[in-house]
Design a protein around this motif. Structure first.
Motif, PDB file in Angstrom:
ATOM      1  N   ASP A 113       0.811  -1.202   0.000  1.00 36.99           N
ATOM      2  CA  ASP A 113       0.000   0.000   0.000  1.00 36.99           C
ATOM      3  C   ASP A 113       0.850   1.260   0.000  1.00 36.99           C
ATOM      4  O   ASP A 113       0.334   2.356   0.103  1.00 36.99           O
ATOM      5  N   ASN A 114       2.166   1.105  -0.113  1.00 33.31           N
ATOM      6  CA  ASN A 114       3.048   2.264  -0.133  1.00 33.31           C
ATOM      7  C   ASN A 114       2.907   2.990  -1.468  1.00 33.31           C
ATOM      8  O   ASN A 114       3.238   2.428  -2.515  1.00 33.31           O
ATOM      9  N   PRO A 115       2.416   4.229  -1.493  1.00 35.83           N
ATOM     10  CA  PRO A 115       2.174   4.918  -2.762  1.00 35.83           C
ATOM     11  C   PRO A 115       3.449   5.275  -3.504  1.00 35.83           C
ATOM     12  O   PRO A 115       3.404   5.560  -4.692  1.00 35.83           O
ATOM     13  N   LEU A 116       4.598   5.277  -2.824  1.00 33.73           N
ATOM     14  CA  LEU A 116       5.837   5.692  -3.470  1.00 33.73           C
ATOM     15  C   LEU A 116       6.563   4.547  -4.156  1.00 33.73           C
ATOM     16  O   LEU A 116       7.319   4.756  -5.091  1.00 33.73           O
ATOM     17  N   ASN A 117       6.363   3.318  -3.687  1.00 36.55           N
ATOM     18  CA  ASN A 117       7.026   2.149  -4.263  1.00 36.55           C
ATOM     19  C   ASN A 117       8.536   2.357  -4.340  1.00 36.55           C
ATOM     20  O   ASN A 117       9.172   2.162  -5.371  1.00 36.55           O
ATOM     21  N   ILE A 118       9.131   2.797  -3.236  1.00 32.78           N
ATOM     22  CA  ILE A 118      10.560   3.075  -3.202  1.00 32.78           C
ATOM     23  C   ILE A 118      11.315   1.921  -2.561  1.00 32.78           C
ATOM     24  O   ILE A 118      10.737   1.106  -1.848  1.00 32.78           O
ATOM     25  N   HIS A 119      12.617   1.862  -2.841  1.00 33.56           N
ATOM     26  CA  HIS A 119      13.431   0.736  -2.382  1.00 33.56           C
ATOM     27  C   HIS A 119      14.621   1.215  -1.563  1.00 33.56           C
ATOM     28  O   HIS A 119      15.213   2.260  -1.840  1.00 33.56           O
ATOM     29  N   GLU A 120      14.952   0.415  -0.575  1.00 30.53           N
ATOM     30  CA  GLU A 120      16.117   0.627   0.271  1.00 30.53           C
ATOM     31  C   GLU A 120      16.903  -0.672   0.246  1.00 30.53           C
ATOM     32  O   GLU A 120      16.346  -1.743   0.494  1.00 30.53           O
ATOM     33  N   GLY A 121      18.177  -0.611  -0.109  1.00 32.89           N
ATOM     34  CA  GLY A 121      18.948  -1.843  -0.155  1.00 32.89           C
ATOM     35  C   GLY A 121      20.083  -1.761  -1.147  1.00 32.89           C
ATOM     36  O   GLY A 121      20.753  -0.731  -1.271  1.00 32.89           O
TER      37      GLY A 121
END
Length: 369
Positions: free
Chosen positions: A11-19
């Motif tokens: 449900d995260n509207p940004l669809n961003i990644h950390e890694g």
């Protein structure tokens, strides 16, 4: 309470990644030049802006194919897009490397995971028919509590920045403004601001063309993220001529003119009384529906500022009208070439008239100064 990892938060509207993103660049498919030398740069975004470290490949020489066979490990920090720029030179010409193509790859699950998958990235301009072949894998980290606190507390700002992503060339201006939440497209304001800061004294600004490679570079960046591009154009290697051509190219690309009915302005051409002329122009401008009115008014102020520096840049209202007339007018396939040229020349004279009225101190909004 423990936060879910990024790829669990559907449900995260940004669809961003950390890694970490592992990229194995294999080759470029397509003909460039028999003797070309090429290198690539790779960069991931941070919240839509490309400010992170740039990774550079070794130089590959054209043989049967352009083989790189090189691996990179890129850190992801609120990232969503991998951008690849390609630079080439022909050794026999003794010229330095020049940008010639770019591609983007969206970091979306389930497209990629923690196992390498082979992907093909088309490079633009599309008519080059070049494709980058690479393998990618993504290791996502869980967002720290502090990271989510920052994102949660500034969620509106983050979303606003994210909306700056997306194509602008050839797009309906209303759609772009809705996405950017602005009255005037960022590409227009940023280009004009940069020209007015360091290009008003440039001889024959808007008349002389920019460098095709640099202009195409800026067009490609604006079509990825206007926010990034608004900082990108501040680099000294992009001349005011490059930026001016980006602006006119954008205006030409609009599906419809920013003026509702340019033909309505043609009677102004026949008026001689200045007072009547000002009133008619003011009436016409006031009745332009938004967003065309704001954009055209902003452009008109800019054209007047350019012509105000005529002693240094040698750009007159006549020249400026001639440049922007075909940029603003819609092309009309029902007209013959002779009819279109006559219409364009008339509208150029109207723009010249409007610029001169601005330079004389008239405020073209139903009031006079």
């Amino acid at each position: 309470m423990k936060r879910k990892s990024q790829h669990e938060m559907f449900d995260n509207p940004l669809n961003i990644h950390e890694g970490t993103l592992d990229v194995h660049v294999h080759q470029i498919k397509g003909v460039i030049a028999d003797t070309a030398e090429v290198f690539l740069t790779l960069q991931v975004d941070y919240l839509g802006g490309f400010f992170t470290r740039v990774f550079t490949s070794d130089i590959a020489k054209m043989n049967k194919d352009l083989i790189f066979d090189q691996k990179f490990e890129l850190s992801l920090n609120c990232s969503q897009t991998l951008r690849i720029n390609a630079y080439k030179r022909i050794p026999s010409t003794f010229q330095d490397f020049q940008f010639f193509a770019m591609g983007t790859f969206e970091l979306q699950r389930p497209t990629i995971g923690d196992q390498y998958c082979l992907v093909t990235v088309p490079l633009i301009p599309a008519d080059s028919r070049l494709h980058l072949i690479m393998s990618v894998r993504l290791y996502s980290h869980e967002f720290t509590e502090n990271k989510w606190t920052v994102l949660d507390s500034a969620n509106d700002d983050v979303l606003r920045l994210w909306r700056m992503r997306g194509k602008v060339f050839g797009q309906c201006i209303k759609d772009v403004l809705k996405r950017e939440e602005r009255k005037i497209p960022l590409i227009v304001t940023s280009c004009i601001k940069e020209i007015e800061e360091r290009g008003l004294d440039s001889s024959f600004i808007y008349v002389m063309r920019g460098d095709d490679t640099r202009v195409n570079d800026l067009v490609a960046v604006f079509d990825i993220c206007s926010f990034t591009a608004s900082y990108y154009i501040k680099q000294a290697r992009y001349t005011p001529y490059d930026i001016a051509e980006v602006l006119t190219r954008y205006l030409r690309s609009l599906p419809h003119s920013i003026l509702l009915c340019p033909n309505n302005y043609l009677p102004v051409f026949t008026l001689e009384d200045t007072t009547v002329k000002v009133r008619m122009v003011a009436f016409l401008l006031t009745n332009i529906p938004e967003p065309g009115r704001s954009v055209f008014s902003y452009l008109l102020d800019h054209m007047a500022k350019v012509c105000l520096n005529e002693p240094r840049n040698r750009v007159t209202p006549t020249i400026m009208g001639g440049i922007f007339s075909p940029v603003i007018l819609d092309s009309d396939v029902t007209l013959t070439l002779e009819e279109y040229m006559r219409k364009r020349n008339h509208f150029a004279s109207i723009l010249k008239c409007m610029i001169e009225l601005k330079l004389q101190g008239y405020k073209l909004d139903n009031t006079q100064t």
